[in-house]
Design a protein around this motif. Sequence first.
Motif, PDB file in Angstrom:
ATOM      1  N   GLY A   1      43.776  51.922  46.632  1.00 31.06           N
ATOM      2  CA  GLY A   1      44.333  50.690  46.100  1.00 31.06           C
ATOM      3  C   GLY A   1      43.407  50.498  44.444  1.00 31.06           C
ATOM      4  O   GLY A   1      44.151  49.884  43.635  1.00 31.06           O
ATOM      5  N   PHE A   2      42.123  50.656  44.607  1.00 29.98           N
ATOM      6  CA  PHE A   2      41.504  50.572  43.389  1.00 29.98           C
ATOM      7  C   PHE A   2      41.798  51.381  42.174  1.00 29.98           C
ATOM      8  O   PHE A   2      42.014  50.979  41.110  1.00 29.98           O
ATOM      9  CB  PHE A   2      39.943  50.847  43.883  1.00 29.98           C
ATOM     10  N   VAL A   3      42.162  52.676  42.632  1.00 20.43           N
ATOM     11  CA  VAL A   3      42.806  53.771  41.609  1.00 20.43           C
ATOM     12  C   VAL A   3      44.156  53.227  41.255  1.00 20.43           C
ATOM     13  O   VAL A   3      44.302  53.302  40.044  1.00 20.43           O
ATOM     14  CB  VAL A   3      42.798  55.132  42.506  1.00 20.43           C
ATOM     15  N   GLN A   4      44.935  52.953  41.922  1.00 22.55           N
ATOM     16  CA  GLN A   4      46.514  52.409  41.618  1.00 22.55           C
ATOM     17  C   GLN A   4      46.426  51.200  40.805  1.00 22.55           C
ATOM     18  O   GLN A   4      46.865  51.124  39.772  1.00 22.55           O
ATOM     19  CB  GLN A   4      47.285  52.116  42.981  1.00 22.55           C
ATOM     20  N   GLN A   5      45.588  50.278  41.157  1.00 30.32           N
ATOM     21  CA  GLN A   5      45.460  48.940  40.561  1.00 30.32           C
ATOM     22  C   GLN A   5      44.775  48.923  39.156  1.00 30.32           C
ATOM     23  O   GLN A   5      45.303  48.501  37.951  1.00 30.32           O
ATOM     24  CB  GLN A   5      44.750  48.022  41.222  1.00 30.32           C
ATOM     25  N   VAL A   6      43.926  49.912  39.023  1.00 32.52           N
ATOM     26  CA  VAL A   6      43.348  50.113  37.652  1.00 32.52           C
ATOM     27  C   VAL A   6      44.416  51.001  36.802  1.00 32.52           C
ATOM     28  O   VAL A   6      44.536  50.588  35.820  1.00 32.52           O
ATOM     29  CB  VAL A   6      42.011  51.169  37.637  1.00 32.52           C
ATOM     30  N   LYS A   7      45.066  52.098  37.473  1.00 36.65           N
ATOM     31  CA  LYS A   7      46.135  52.743  36.696  1.00 36.65           C
ATOM     32  C   LYS A   7      47.163  51.807  36.254  1.00 36.65           C
ATOM     33  O   LYS A   7      47.707  52.188  34.919  1.00 36.65           O
ATOM     34  CB  LYS A   7      46.618  53.923  37.477  1.00 36.65           C
ATOM     35  N   ASN A   8      47.683  50.965  37.156  1.00 37.55           N
ATOM     36  CA  ASN A   8      48.916  50.317  36.538  1.00 37.55           C
ATOM     37  C   ASN A   8      48.398  48.929  36.051  1.00 37.55           C
ATOM     38  O   ASN A   8      49.302  48.059  35.836  1.00 37.55           O
ATOM     39  CB  ASN A   8      49.871  50.158  37.659  1.00 37.55           C
ATOM     40  N   LYS A   9      47.225  48.836  35.803  1.00 40.78           N
ATOM     41  CA  LYS A   9      46.640  47.836  34.934  1.00 40.78           C
ATOM     42  C   LYS A   9      46.735  46.163  35.718  1.00 40.78           C
ATOM     43  O   LYS A   9      46.741  45.340  35.140  1.00 40.78           O
ATOM     44  CB  LYS A   9      47.253  47.612  33.640  1.00 40.78           C
ATOM     45  N   GLN A  10      46.544  46.285  37.092  1.00 39.22           N
ATOM     46  CA  GLN A  10      46.786  45.318  37.704  1.00 39.22           C
ATOM     47  C   GLN A  10      45.200  44.839  37.748  1.00 39.22           C
ATOM     48  O   GLN A  10      45.008  43.294  38.047  1.00 39.22           O
ATOM     49  CB  GLN A  10      47.300  45.408  39.180  1.00 39.22           C
ATOM     50  N   PHE A  11      44.071  45.492  37.787  1.00 33.69           N
ATOM     51  CA  PHE A  11      43.008  45.145  37.927  1.00 33.69           C
ATOM     52  C   PHE A  11      42.222  45.941  36.816  1.00 33.69           C
ATOM     53  O   PHE A  11      42.465  47.094  36.334  1.00 33.69           O
ATOM     54  CB  PHE A  11      42.233  45.824  39.413  1.00 33.69           C
ATOM     55  N   PRO A  12      41.089  45.009  36.258  1.00 34.02           N
ATOM     56  CA  PRO A  12      40.761  43.459  36.364  1.00 34.02           C
ATOM     57  C   PRO A  12      41.659  42.623  35.961  1.00 34.02           C
ATOM     58  O   PRO A  12      42.443  42.908  34.768  1.00 34.02           O
ATOM     59  CB  PRO A  12      39.615  43.677  35.540  1.00 34.02           C
ATOM     60  N   GLY A  13      42.249  41.352  36.464  1.00 37.23           N
ATOM     61  CA  GLY A  13      42.745  40.406  36.058  1.00 37.23           C
ATOM     62  C   GLY A  13      41.849  39.487  35.379  1.00 37.23           C
ATOM     63  O   GLY A  13      40.802  39.661  35.271  1.00 37.23           O
ATOM     64  N   PRO A  14      42.605  38.491  34.652  1.00 38.59           N
ATOM     65  CA  PRO A  14      41.859  37.456  33.998  1.00 38.59           C
ATOM     66  C   PRO A  14      40.648  36.597  34.835  1.00 38.59           C
ATOM     67  O   PRO A  14      39.750  36.381  34.382  1.00 38.59           O
ATOM     68  CB  PRO A  14      42.894  36.278  33.533  1.00 38.59           C
ATOM     69  N   GLU A  15      40.926  36.537  36.257  1.00 39.02           N
ATOM     70  CA  GLU A  15      39.922  36.032  37.027  1.00 39.02           C
ATOM     71  C   GLU A  15      38.744  36.938  37.149  1.00 39.02           C
ATOM     72  O   GLU A  15      37.707  36.481  37.824  1.00 39.02           O
ATOM     73  CB  GLU A  15      40.721  35.732  38.495  1.00 39.02           C
ATOM     74  N   HIS A  16      38.965  38.118  36.740  1.00 41.97           N
ATOM     75  CA  HIS A  16      37.619  39.068  36.854  1.00 41.97           C
ATOM     76  C   HIS A  16      36.967  39.346  35.495  1.00 41.97           C
ATOM     77  O   HIS A  16      36.089  40.074  35.451  1.00 41.97           O
ATOM     78  CB  HIS A  16      38.086  40.436  37.391  1.00 41.97           C
ATOM     79  N   SER A  17      37.390  38.548  34.798  1.00 39.17           N
ATOM     80  CA  SER A  17      37.065  38.907  33.206  1.00 39.17           C
ATOM     81  C   SER A  17      36.296  37.981  32.408  1.00 39.17           C
ATOM     82  O   SER A  17      36.614  36.569  32.879  1.00 39.17           O
ATOM     83  CB  SER A  17      38.240  39.239  32.337  1.00 39.17           C
ATOM     84  N   PHE A  18      35.510  37.967  31.683  1.00 31.98           N
ATOM     85  CA  PHE A  18      34.791  36.867  30.941  1.00 31.98           C
ATOM     86  C   PHE A  18      35.261  36.766  29.386  1.00 31.98           C
ATOM     87  O   PHE A  18      35.683  37.666  28.712  1.00 31.98           O
ATOM     88  CB  PHE A  18      33.227  37.187  30.853  1.00 31.98           C
ATOM     89  N   ASP A  19      35.529  35.396  28.886  1.00 31.85           N
ATOM     90  CA  ASP A  19      35.814  35.219  27.626  1.00 31.85           C
ATOM     91  C   ASP A  19      34.825  35.034  26.568  1.00 31.85           C
ATOM     92  O   ASP A  19      33.258  34.873  27.135  1.00 31.85           O
ATOM     93  CB  ASP A  19      36.736  33.875  27.596  1.00 31.85           C
TER      94      ASP A  19
END
Length: 277
Positions: free
Chosen positions: A259-277
Amino acid sequence: MSSQSSPNVAQTTRRATTLSTLIKLKQSGEKFTCLTAYDACFAQLVSEAGVEVILVGDSLGMVLQGHDSTLPVTMDDMVYHISSVKRGNRGAFIVGDMPFMSYASETQTLENAATLMRAGAQMIKIEGGAWIANSTHLLAERGIPVCAHMGLTPQSINRIGGYHVQGRDPRQAESMIAEAQLLEASGASILLLECVPQTLARQISEMLTIPVIGIGAGPDTDAQVMVLHDLLGISPITPKFVKNFLKDSEDGIRGALQGFVQQVKNKQFPGPEHSFD
Ligand code: KIV
């Protein structure tokens, strides 16, 4: 052929990832993945899930040994865990962390990096900005690829004063950009950015030709790294950039890793909730 000499099936199903593979992935725009692993069993699972890079991180001091920082980790610890990972690995590229104060002088840097390479690392990671440029150059010249770790550098936690986002201040951001360019020019083969605002991470990733791996650095770096225990939801602390992939897995740990590999490859992870502005 005897059963002892027959090749392991997993070993034959995946082409080994090299530094050239990672550079090509950056050039093609395909995201790649990096996960920590510290033993043979997880190294096998992680590499069989298609993760390109295994980081034998000094985070093992916190997640395996129960310390409150990475400072107590020794060279002996790193050799033990890197050699265990090497035995289980099925084709991922192994990066080994140089522990706290193991690269304080030139002689120490060269000797300790060679020890980790002999144990099975294919690249070493050192934390810092401009001050590691010379070590980076020395190592790269001698055939040891370097991953430079910037942003939040946990080995400097006592100087930084806490696990905070780095580079929000425009002057600090400017100096991080200059230091990233200096490290690339000094021979770093990969840059790892930890806990930096996503716009700064994007700017640095676009500026550099070497791959940039991010953790808490938003979706626009060339690759994502996570600590295995965070991905499995078994770490005592859950920073904002962490996602528990085991929770929604239909195939236990293997499913979580895939799931981690797939979500990074298809750009689902990280989302805005995992990122800093
Ligand atoms: O030691 C480690 O696991 C790391 C990651 C947090 C990037 O350096």
